[in-house]
Structure formats: C-alpha cells, structure tokens
Design a protein around this motif. Structure first.
Motif, PDB file in Angstrom:
ATOM      1  N   THR A  43      12.286 -13.294  -4.274  1.00  0.00           N
ATOM      2  CA  THR A  43      12.324 -11.461  -4.398  1.00  0.00           C
ATOM      3  C   THR A  43      11.531 -11.019  -3.916  1.00  0.00           C
ATOM      4  OG1 THR A  43      13.001 -12.663  -7.096  1.00  0.00           O
ATOM      5  CG2 THR A  43      13.008 -10.228  -6.319  1.00  0.00           C
ATOM      6  N   ASP A  44      10.352 -10.771  -3.947  1.00  0.00           N
ATOM      7  CA  ASP A  44       9.798  -9.857  -3.335  1.00  0.00           C
ATOM      8  C   ASP A  44      10.131  -9.482  -1.768  1.00  0.00           C
ATOM      9  OD1 ASP A  44       8.153  -9.237  -5.518  1.00  0.00           O
ATOM     10  OD2 ASP A  44       6.594 -10.828  -4.583  1.00  0.00           O
TER      11      ASP A  44
ATOM     12  N   ARG B  16      13.928   1.214  -5.576  1.00  0.00           N
ATOM     13  CA  ARG B  16      14.262  -0.171  -6.381  1.00  0.00           C
ATOM     14  C   ARG B  16      14.508  -1.338  -5.406  1.00  0.00           C
ATOM     15  NH1 ARG B  16      20.599   2.807  -6.414  1.00  0.00           N
ATOM     16  NH2 ARG B  16      20.606   1.891  -4.057  1.00  0.00           N
ATOM     17  N   CYS B  17      13.839  -0.766  -4.278  1.00  0.00           N
ATOM     18  CA  CYS B  17      13.108  -2.140  -2.833  1.00  0.00           C
ATOM     19  C   CYS B  17      12.644  -3.151  -3.550  1.00  0.00           C
ATOM     20  CB  CYS B  17      13.594  -1.525  -1.867  1.00  0.00           C
ATOM     21  SG  CYS B  17      13.313  -2.844  -0.754  1.00  0.00           S
ATOM     22  N   PRO B  18      12.960  -4.435  -3.505  1.00  0.00           N
ATOM     23  CA  PRO B  18      11.466  -4.822  -4.543  1.00  0.00           C
ATOM     24  C   PRO B  18       9.891  -5.035  -2.687  1.00  0.00           C
ATOM     25  CG  PRO B  18      13.172  -6.127  -4.858  1.00  0.00           C
ATOM     26  CD  PRO B  18      14.253  -4.850  -3.807  1.00  0.00           C
ATOM     27  N   PHE B  19      10.527  -4.775  -1.602  1.00  0.00           N
ATOM     28  CA  PHE B  19       9.926  -5.300  -0.514  1.00  0.00           C
ATOM     29  C   PHE B  19       8.926  -4.172  -0.481  1.00  0.00           C
ATOM     30  CE2 PHE B  19       8.408  -5.500   3.974  1.00  0.00           C
ATOM     31  CZ  PHE B  19       7.555  -6.274   4.038  1.00  0.00           C
ATOM     32  N   ASN B  20       9.604  -2.942  -0.677  1.00  0.00           N
ATOM     33  CA  ASN B  20       8.815  -1.684  -0.592  1.00  0.00           C
ATOM     34  C   ASN B  20       7.860  -1.274  -1.913  1.00  0.00           C
ATOM     35  OD1 ASN B  20      10.500  -1.140   1.873  1.00  0.00           O
ATOM     36  ND2 ASN B  20      11.683   0.266   0.976  1.00  0.00           N
ATOM     37  N   ARG B  21       8.541  -1.620  -2.848  1.00  0.00           N
ATOM     38  CA  ARG B  21       7.661  -1.625  -3.900  1.00  0.00           C
ATOM     39  C   ARG B  21       6.248  -2.362  -3.355  1.00  0.00           C
ATOM     40  NH1 ARG B  21      11.945  -2.219  -7.754  1.00  0.00           N
ATOM     41  NH2 ARG B  21      11.185  -4.134  -8.316  1.00  0.00           N
ATOM     42  N   TRP B  22       6.718  -3.730  -2.786  1.00  0.00           N
ATOM     43  CA  TRP B  22       4.799  -4.552  -2.528  1.00  0.00           C
ATOM     44  C   TRP B  22       3.993  -3.666  -1.368  1.00  0.00           C
ATOM     45  CZ3 TRP B  22       3.498  -7.026   1.268  1.00  0.00           C
ATOM     46  CH2 TRP B  22       2.093  -7.993   1.627  1.00  0.00           C
ATOM     47  N   LEU B  23       5.261  -3.243  -0.546  1.00  0.00           N
ATOM     48  CA  LEU B  23       4.578  -2.766   0.185  1.00  0.00           C
ATOM     49  C   LEU B  23       3.328  -1.176  -0.042  1.00  0.00           C
ATOM     50  CD1 LEU B  23       6.926  -2.857   3.035  1.00  0.00           C
ATOM     51  CD2 LEU B  23       4.524  -3.976   3.546  1.00  0.00           C
ATOM     52  N   GLY B  24       3.849  -0.780  -1.083  1.00  0.00           N
ATOM     53  CA  GLY B  24       3.499   0.496  -2.026  1.00  0.00           C
ATOM     54  C   GLY B  24       4.336   1.556  -1.298  1.00  0.00           C
ATOM     55  N   LEU B  25       5.141   1.787  -0.574  1.00  0.00           N
ATOM     56  CA  LEU B  25       5.744   2.899   0.241  1.00  0.00           C
ATOM     57  C   LEU B  25       6.235   3.940  -0.935  1.00  0.00           C
ATOM     58  CD1 LEU B  25       8.193   1.347   2.551  1.00  0.00           C
ATOM     59  CD2 LEU B  25       5.772   1.802   3.204  1.00  0.00           C
ATOM     60  N   LEU B  62       7.742  -0.314   7.918  1.00  0.00           N
ATOM     61  CA  LEU B  62       6.814   0.939   7.562  1.00  0.00           C
ATOM     62  C   LEU B  62       8.088   1.926   8.410  1.00  0.00           C
ATOM     63  CD1 LEU B  62       5.350   3.275   6.614  1.00  0.00           C
ATOM     64  CD2 LEU B  62       4.291   2.965   7.698  1.00  0.00           C
ATOM     65  N   ILE B  63       8.384   1.815   9.454  1.00  0.00           N
ATOM     66  CA  ILE B  63       9.237   2.480  10.344  1.00  0.00           C
ATOM     67  C   ILE B  63      10.662   2.093  10.106  1.00  0.00           C
ATOM     68  CG2 ILE B  63       9.898   2.711  12.858  1.00  0.00           C
ATOM     69  CD1 ILE B  63       7.317   1.689  14.311  1.00  0.00           C
ATOM     70  N   ASP B  64      11.433   1.075   9.837  1.00  0.00           N
ATOM     71  CA  ASP B  64      12.536   0.824   9.678  1.00  0.00           C
ATOM     72  C   ASP B  64      12.907   1.337   7.865  1.00  0.00           C
ATOM     73  OD1 ASP B  64      15.077  -0.328   8.800  1.00  0.00           O
ATOM     74  OD2 ASP B  64      14.452  -1.945   8.020  1.00  0.00           O
TER      75      ASP B  64
END
Lengths: 148, 148, 148, 148
Positions: A43-44, B16-25, B62-64
């Motif tokens: 999910t991540d 609301r994007c899980p991967f962005n949250r994980w990256l801390g964006l 990050l660029i995407d």
C-alpha cells in the motif's frame, strides 16, 4: 559482453541499499548483460489508494535500479546514474511487478541500459532507460562518485 | 495561467497519496503555475549508507510529484504522468531537499512541467520534467485514468 | 560560470558544421552560459506542406545545436552530445524560429543545458535539453571524440 | 497489433514530407508494428567534416521519423510526436544508416515506439523513442493536429 560479477555479488549490491530494501527489490535472475528484478505490491507504494495506482516515482525507482544493476554486471561495480527516462503505459493489476533490464551499449565511459516493467498478468506497465557513468573511480579508493 | 485550486486543496491531493506521505513530501508554497515542495532527509531514502547518496528513484519521485502537483494547479485536478525525465547533477549534502516545479506549457490535452531539486546548501542536485495528461476524464465520474 | 570563448569563436564552431549551415543556424547573442540562435523558415524543413508543420527532427536539431554551443561556451571547446530530449508544444507560425539555450549544470565530465524554441510571435513551440560530454579529449590531439 | 496500412501507404506518408525527402529516408520493410528505414550518407548531414560525424539532430530526425511511421502503421494515419528521446552511442562509419523502429505500446490516446540506428557495419550508433498522439482528430477534417 560478459558479466563481470555473479548473482550473489550483484544481489549484495542491491541489498545494501536502504531504499531498495524498503521497496523489497529482489534480483531473481541474471545473464551476461541483463537481469530480472521483482518488487512486491504494498500500500505504501501507491499514489492513489482508491484507484490502486502505483506511484510514478516507484516505477521510476524500479527502472533505475534494474537498469543500474544490469549496468553493474557489465562494469563489474556499481555505477551512478546520469539520467533516467520513464514512460508510463498502463495501470498495474495489484500484485508483484517484474522488471527486465538489459545493457544495450557499454562505451568507454558511459553505459546505456533499458528496462520494461510488467505486472503479474504480463501487461507492460512502464518502460525506460538510464545512462550511467561506467568508468571506475580509481582515485576515490573504490568509492563510486556522483555523476558529474 | 491562473491556479484553479488553492494551497489547501493541492496539499490534500498530495497528502492522500501513501507514497508521498512515506517520503514526507510537503507543498510549502504555490503560485499560479508553480510550487515549492520539501522532502526531509532519512536513511531509508539512500542508495548508499557509506556515501550518503539519495537513491535516484527518490529524486525522480520528488520531481514527478512536484511537477505533477504544479500541473494540478493549472488543470484543477490531479493528472497522470505520461513520461518523466530525471537528470542527476551532484550528490546532495545531507539535509532536507527542496523542489521548485513550474508548468511551462498547458495544451488542450497535455501539460509539461519542469523542476529543479536543491539541497540545504542550495546546490542543484537534480532536475527534470514531466509530460502529464491534463484533460479531465469526465466519463469516469471524476476518477483520473491511467495515461494511455 | 564565465564564457571561455567569445561570440566570434562559437560562431565559427557553428558555421563549420555542414548541417547547421544547411539549416541556416545563426548564433545572434551570447552570455556567460547562454546563447540565442535563430533558424530561418524554409519549405525543406517541413513535415507537412499542407499543415506547414516544422519536422520534429528539425526542432530537435535546433535544440541540440543551441544547447551544444551553450555548453561549448562553458567548456571552451565543442562537446559531443550524450543524449537529447525534445518536447513538442505547439505548431509554429511560419517565420523564423529562435532558440534560447542555457547551461544549468557543468560538472567535471558532463554538462547539462536546456533550451526553449519560440516562433516569430513568441509562442513556445518546443523545449528540451542535452547532456554533453564536457571533458576535453587531450589525448586525441584536440579532436572531440564520440560520446562513449 | 496488426498494421492498418500497407507499405505503399506508409511510404506515401513519408515521401510527401519535404524534410524526409531531403534526408533521403526510405521505408524498406514493414511488419505489423515495426519498420526498417534507411538514410543515405551525405556531407550535408555532418556536424564535423574532419571527424565525419553525423549531426545529432540528423540521428534524432531519423529516430523521430522511423518511430513516427511505425506508430502510423498501428494508428492507421500519421501521428504527431509528443516528445522524443535520443541517445548517442558511437560515431557511425561513413555509409548508409538503418533504423529499425517498433511500437511497444499503443494506448487509447498515446503510442510509444522505440528505434535503434545502426551503421553499415552493424554498429549501434544511436537509439531512442517517441511518445506520439495516436487519436485521430476527427473534428479537423482528417488533418492531424499539433501535439497539444
């Protein structure tokens, strides 16, 4: 082209990279100038939980890693990426993804490798290529320098 | 070009994007066709713990994301990436990274945005651009479709 | 960055290239790390006589040359292109085209430059960037080698 | 994928393009989603008369055209290029060049095709890919619009 390192060595390169470990990347098979790499679904990695879309950056990461280690097979050591192109073709069906990467040109200083990413039903999800700096940095005590 | 959504709305897209949250964006500032986004440093983002190099796929992510949400400002909704180019320039000094992205062309169906990533000392670490599919998918009940 | 060669020198580089002469490329102004280049309109450059569309390869050639000579300003000599990305934005209005190119990063071995192409009404027609091999090939007697 | 047009039709597309005629491009063979195209050697295509190097823009033009007409086979009509990536690998031996292009993905609106360019000794000189806009512009009376 003939691989200068074996599966165990290139796997060790991949596994000592924290981000690759977090992604769960596994090199499953190698040839002289190519490899297959898998990435489990989680999910991540999604950009949208509702649409179950893998984040574009995750697919770019898979292509960068698969191409980078294919280049490492030819170079005999890890190589820094100079630039990365990623094309997005289709939403993946949830499940493990597989990248197949191959070196298409190894010059004196630069290596070009390309990859295709398919989902668990065999659909082409993304493709791309890297140019990597293939010359070993002898004067850095074996450390691989940043690209420029 | 005039932004069709405000900071709160585009931040909600990002969060609301899980991967962005994980990256801390985090989107820290927006204009009509541009934004600034930050990403904190963490060990899981590295390709090499010894050399403290950020993984190329993380910089591509990050660029995407920065380009994608800059395009969302202009489109008024999130947009799927068609393709992504990332150039790697220099190893980052450990610390937060910042991307500045701007839309350079918004056509009837496609949007092009580019971004520069700098480290905490202001060095240019990476740059790149996306082409995104900007037309809203009205017939999908507001859902954004995959690129092709 | 400070230009290592003057306008006369970089123009001479451009003019001794047969394809550039055929295209009619002219460097009209330079700065430390940038230049402006013009290309006249002619029927032989079109992909479609009915639609009066400039061939994509011609726009790619203009971007490659403009970026390449911008990189030459910084390097002090001509540089071979490693790779070229071209984005097409809009059909040009018939008339001379102008490219503005600038170096965004000059590393030890690689130089990255980007360019925008506008038509005679100022519309953004195309944009792109090159990565070039910037290190001089001293061991080739001053000859510039192929990229890899 | 099954070619929607025959060799004669796609050749006619290529031949009515003035720049392709000037380059001397010839489609020599087609399959369902691929083609082979040749380009003769001539002095006007060089970037350096001393080094006998083909201009990077000429190789980009060959890739753009080969990929574009491969996409046309699948689309059934000519398609405008959205973006073009060209990688330069090696200086060509003087003589005719050959591009082999194939469509790797044809979606509802976008088509991705890639190509390899080889010299008369079979060396890989350049490679690249295009993304093209594949949807027909019905509301333009059959005219193909610019990309965005």
């Amino acid at each position: 082209m003939k691989a200068k390192i074996d599966l165990e060595t290139v796997r060790a390169f991949c596994d000592r990279c924290p981000f690759n470990r977090w992604l769960g990347l596994t090199i499953v098979e190698i040839g002289d100038n190519w490899l297959r790499m898998t990435m489990p679904w989680k999910t991540d990695l999604l950009s949208s939980p509702e649409l179950q879309l893998v984040h574009g950056g995750v697919l770019a990461s898979l292509i960068d890693s698969a191409c980078g280690y294919a280049a490492a097979l030819v170079a005999g050591h890890t190589v820094p990426t100079v630039d990365l192109v990623t094309d997005y073709h289709k939403a993946a069906v949830p499940g493990p993804l597989e990248a197949r990467a191959e070196v298409i040109r190894a010059g004196r200083s630069l290596i070009t490798a390309r990859a295709e990413v398919r989902d668990c039903e065999g659909n082409l999800v993304a493709s791309g290529r890297i140019v990597a700096f293939g010359a070993r940095a002898n004067n850095l005590g074996g450390k691989v320098p940043p690209p420029a």
